[in-house]
Design an enzyme around this catalytic site. Sequence first.
Site, PDB file in Angstrom:
ATOM      1  N   ARG A   1     -36.324  80.769  33.140  1.00 23.74           N
ATOM      2  CA  ARG A   1     -37.527  80.125  33.656  1.00 23.74           C
ATOM      3  C   ARG A   1     -38.109  79.229  32.569  1.00 23.74           C
ATOM      4  O   ARG A   1     -38.034  79.526  31.378  1.00 23.74           O
ATOM      5  CB  ARG A   1     -38.571  81.169  34.076  1.00 23.74           C
ATOM      6  CG  ARG A   1     -38.232  81.894  35.366  1.00 23.74           C
ATOM      7  CD  ARG A   1     -38.360  80.968  36.565  1.00 23.74           C
ATOM      8  NE  ARG A   1     -38.099  81.655  37.833  1.00 23.74           N
ATOM      9  CZ  ARG A   1     -36.920  81.716  38.444  1.00 23.74           C
ATOM     10  NH1 ARG A   1     -35.870  81.147  37.865  1.00 23.74           N
ATOM     11  NH2 ARG A   1     -36.790  82.324  39.597  1.00 23.74           N
TER      12      ARG A   1
ATOM     13  N   HIS B   1     -32.253  72.157  37.180  1.00 21.89           N
ATOM     14  CA  HIS B   1     -32.343  73.498  37.793  1.00 21.89           C
ATOM     15  C   HIS B   1     -31.215  73.711  38.797  1.00 21.89           C
ATOM     16  O   HIS B   1     -31.446  74.085  39.955  1.00 21.89           O
ATOM     17  CB  HIS B   1     -33.704  73.692  38.464  1.00 21.89           C
ATOM     18  CG  HIS B   1     -34.095  75.133  38.583  1.00 21.89           C
ATOM     19  ND1 HIS B   1     -35.397  75.560  38.558  1.00 21.89           N
ATOM     20  CD2 HIS B   1     -33.348  76.268  38.748  1.00 21.89           C
ATOM     21  CE1 HIS B   1     -35.453  76.877  38.686  1.00 21.89           C
ATOM     22  NE2 HIS B   1     -34.208  77.332  38.800  1.00 21.89           N
TER      23      HIS B   1
END
Length: 309
Positions: A224, A272
């Site tokens: 993250r 991502h």
Amino acid sequence: MSILLVSRGRDVSPWIDAIQSERPDLEVRVYPDTAPKEDITFAISWNHPLGVFKEFPNLKCIASMGAGVDHILKDPELPENVVITRVTDEHLTNDMATFTTAVVLNYMRGLSAYKAAENESHWQPKPYLRQRDFTVGVMGMGVLGAEAAMQLKKLGFSVQGWAKSHKNIEAIPVYAGADELDYFLATSHVLICLLPLTPETANILNKTTFEKLPEGAYVINVARGEHLVEEDLLEMLDKGQLAGASLDVFRTEPLPKEHPFWEHPKIDVTPHIASVTNPASAAKQILQNYDRLTMGEPLINIVSRTKGY
């Protein structure tokens, strides 16, 4: 009963198609089209508007669309009696392992530098590393981290792990807790972050952590964006403590065009994509829990609110 899809900034049509392919007669509602709210017992969520779930008096389960659940747990108004689940999918797991392996191999052979040289028509062979020349340290030895470590081990890399508690993984030493973190860092020349995001792990990729790595270490963050203190990474790269970094997750996504990561010569940016949930595969697992909930059976892949994973 109805299933509710709640997701900001994501096209949920593949999820609708996947669910209806499995269960054509099951009613699927997409937030904010939720009436009547009393019919909603099961929600599938990603990055929901905070506080929204308290609107559904009969809600029993919130299923994350992916492996991460921090986007759910950060909601201070989350109903206490609702069970939270996550996706554990072999496709997700393998995708993450192959991505991290590709990044480590890219680092080992210096391929990003050759791409930059190609853009300048510059021919300059450089020395490269081999598997025996460095140790890869994986922070977070859950399902994703363990598989990433094992794939690297199979390719001949020296691999070690670090987790909150000890894990028994064949042929891979796993260090645990704060007492063993410093040794793990001091012997990890490549650091891969695959930790869950919790209050304890937020900002763990910081200056103090980087200074404990061997000089010239390489950092990979596929967990993250909130794990990384961005200013500290830039400082450590510019000072030479870190040789480079590969980043797939960010505090703000999409990464703003003016962000310094884009132009930094020692940083590789990917949007991502290390491991992306396949709705067709994940829907089957989520619907198993829907059936279990309907029949009053125990759910699978339940998340501990205390641990955060």
